[in-house]
Design an enzyme around this catalytic site. Structure first.
Site, mmCIF file in Angstrom:
data_model
loop_
_atom_site.group_PDB
_atom_site.id
_atom_site.type_symbol
_atom_site.label_atom_id
_atom_site.label_comp_id
_atom_site.label_asym_id
_atom_site.label_seq_id
_atom_site.Cartn_x
_atom_site.Cartn_y
_atom_site.Cartn_z
ATOM 1 C CB SER A 12 -8.385 3.211 2.674
ATOM 2 O OG SER A 12 -7.476 2.652 3.610
ATOM 3 C CE LYS A 31 -4.001 1.809 2.626
ATOM 4 N NZ LYS A 31 -4.890 1.547 3.796
ATOM 5 C CB SER A 45 -8.347 0.253 5.505
ATOM 6 O OG SER A 45 -9.120 1.405 5.372
HETATM 7 N N1 GLN Z 1 -13.202 3.383 6.128
HETATM 8 C C1 GLN Z 1 -12.686 3.867 7.361
HETATM 9 C C2 GLN Z 1 -12.349 5.333 7.216
HETATM 10 O O1 GLN Z 1 -12.660 5.873 6.221
HETATM 11 C C3 GLN Z 1 -11.473 3.069 7.760
HETATM 12 C C4 GLN Z 1 -10.272 3.432 7.011
HETATM 13 C C5 GLN Z 1 -9.061 2.649 7.390
HETATM 14 O O2 GLN Z 1 -9.132 1.619 8.055
HETATM 15 N N2 GLN Z 1 -7.922 3.177 7.017
HETATM 16 O O3 GLN Z 1 -11.789 5.932 8.068
#
Ligand code: GLN
Length: 474
Positions: free
Chosen positions: A153, A78, A177
């Site tokens: 994400s 990532k 994410s």
């Molecule tokens: N979808 C969640 C957010 O938007 C979690 C994101 C993540 O785990 N980085 O914050």
């Protein structure tokens, strides 16, 4: 779809000389060549570096040198993990062009064991989102159905494995994410116990929540990858001073005698196809000798609210460093303050700005106690609920995501609808516990459904036992 090799098979094959690391890499690069334009899993493909690395491993094997536990295993990272000399952007314009001067601890540990990095994957900008539609460089598509999102994400990392671009990948999980995109792309995805995997070199979003973890095609692959990346790191002050857990050796133990929790007051809103797979998962574990016990999590539905105060509060502080002075983008203006403002206005996307504003507000004098302080109390109640639940069970099953992969644009106009994607994943981050998503059959439109296995802090071994049993019955 390109044939997918497992991490375990590649490592065994390459180290014994039966398989060439270069040949494995070329398969992945060919898959990238044929589908990456359509999928957009990567911000950067590092093909030449990867070729040199794979060739070196093959030379070492031929020379009888000792190669690592991940010899020749192709891995995508990532793009929020620092890679020395290789652009690291967080899919944000504000970091475009920035090359870190060091490798993240996880990156170094993987490299030391012979991993071959194929590139940096796309994400929601600064890991804020659930669909990878918030990337400044354009969305990633789900390889299983390109009209749908891969989740987020870490959507690029999930798509890279699902499309056969790499044998495994790494993401970061602050509120889901890793697990949610794993579920939406039919992969295994692990959110380790907070402090198990070093955060050094992971560009921080919510420092008290962030953990790095693997995406893979099988449970055994994730077990092996966890054994490599976990364990104490003196460079991360929140790292638990313990060695990495042994996970590969628990996979065949089965679940006989284990107690698996079913949450009786689970938040509503999951689609029937997902709930049907969850039921089937309980049945499979019961059939394998586990006992299913009812547990209560009354605070679970408040997790989202608490998270959307705690995570933005931490993000607003963490992202203050991106001011045009030390990293990436600078927009010149008449004086220093104007330069900060112009750089941040041009460099950050809408969702990141929304989080910075939410977080700054929640931390401001007069509102701190009412918002941030209260969210911390809820966080504590969630941890207490889990502690109570784990008095009567060893692990808990929930859906990972309330639905299968959704269509592009379905939730972009409604941030709240997007935030609800993480209703089942967020509570674990708040508690700091272990969790993972395991593919368990398909739902609507033949798309994969993930079942989430939750376990207490440092409960990775029982969690992987349950995951392996689910995989055998999927
Ligand atoms: N979808 C969640 C957010 O938007 C979690 C994101 C993540 O785990 N980085 O914050």
């Amino acid at each position: 779809m390109a044939q997918r090799r497992t991490v375990v098979d590649i490592a065994a094959g390459v180290s014994s000389g039966a398989l060439s690391a270069s040949a494995v890499l070329e398969e992945n690069l060919a898959a990238i060549g044929s589908r990456e334009k359509e999928i957009h899993a990567f911000n950067l493909v590092t093909a030449e570096r990867a070729r040199e690395r794979a060739a070196q491993i093959d030379t070492d094997v031929k020379a009888g040198k000792k190669v690592g536990r991940l010899a020749g295993v192709t891995i995508a990272l990532k793009d929020n993990m620092c890679t020395r000399g290789v652009e690291t952007t967080c899919s944000s314009k504000i970091l475009a062009g920035w090359k870190p001067p060091y490798d993240a601890t996880v990156v170094r540990r993987l490299a030391d064991e012979g991993a071959v990095f194929v590139g940096k994957t796309n994400l929601d900008e600064f890991a804020m989102g659930s669909s990878t539609e918030n990337s400044a460089f354009g969305p990633t598509r789900n390889p299983l159905d390109t009209s749908r999102v891969p989740g987020g994400s870490s959507g690029g990392s999930a798509a890279a494995v699902a499309a056969g671009f790499a044998a495994a990948s790494f993401g970061s999980d602050t509120g889901g994410s890793i697990r949610q995109p794993a579920a939406l792309c039919g992969l295994v995805g692990v959110k380790p116990t907070y402090g198990t995997v070093s955060r050094q070199g992971l560009i921080a979003f919510g420092s008290s929540l962030d953990q790095i973890g693997p995406f893979s095609s099988t449970v055994a692959d994730s077990a092996l990858l966890m054994e490599v990346i976990a364990g104490h790191d003196p460079l991360d002050s929140t790292s638990i001073p313990q060695p990495a857990p042994s996970l590969l050796n628990v996979l065949d133990q089965g679940v006989k005698g284990m107690r698996i929790g079913r949450i009786t007051d689970m938040p509503e809103g999951s689609s029937p196809d997902v709930l049907a797979r969850l039921e089937a998962a309980f049945e499979a574990l019961r059939g394998a000798g586990a006992q299913i016990v009812d547990v209560k999590m009354p605070s679970m539905s408040f997790g989202l609210t608490a998270y959307y105060l705690v995570a933005p509060a931490e993000a607003s502080s963490n992202l203050a460093r991106f001011d045009g002075v030390r990293y990436g983008l600078r927009v010149d203006a008449k004086d220093l303050n104007a330069m900060y403002g112009a750089t941040r206005a041009a460099g950050f996307g809408d969702e990141v700005k929304r989080r910075i504003m939410l977080g700054t507000y929640a931390l401001s004098a007069g509102y701190y106690d009412a918002y941030y302080g209260k969210a911390l109390k809820v966080r504590r109640l969630i941890a207490d609920d889990f502690a109570k639940a784990y008095e009567s069970c060893d692990a808990i099953l929930t859906p990972t995501s309330p639905t299968v992969a959704f269509k592009f644009g379905d939730k972009t106009s409604n941030p709240l609808a997007m935030y609800l994607c993480d209703v089942f994943t967020i509570p674990t981050n708040l508690a700091g516990h272990a969790a993972m998503s395991v593919p368990f059959g398909t739902g609507e439109a033949g798309l994969p459904v993930g079942v989430q296995v939750l376990a207490p802090a440092l409960g990775e071994a029982p969690m992987f036992r349950v995951a392996a049993e689910l995989e055998r019955n999927a």
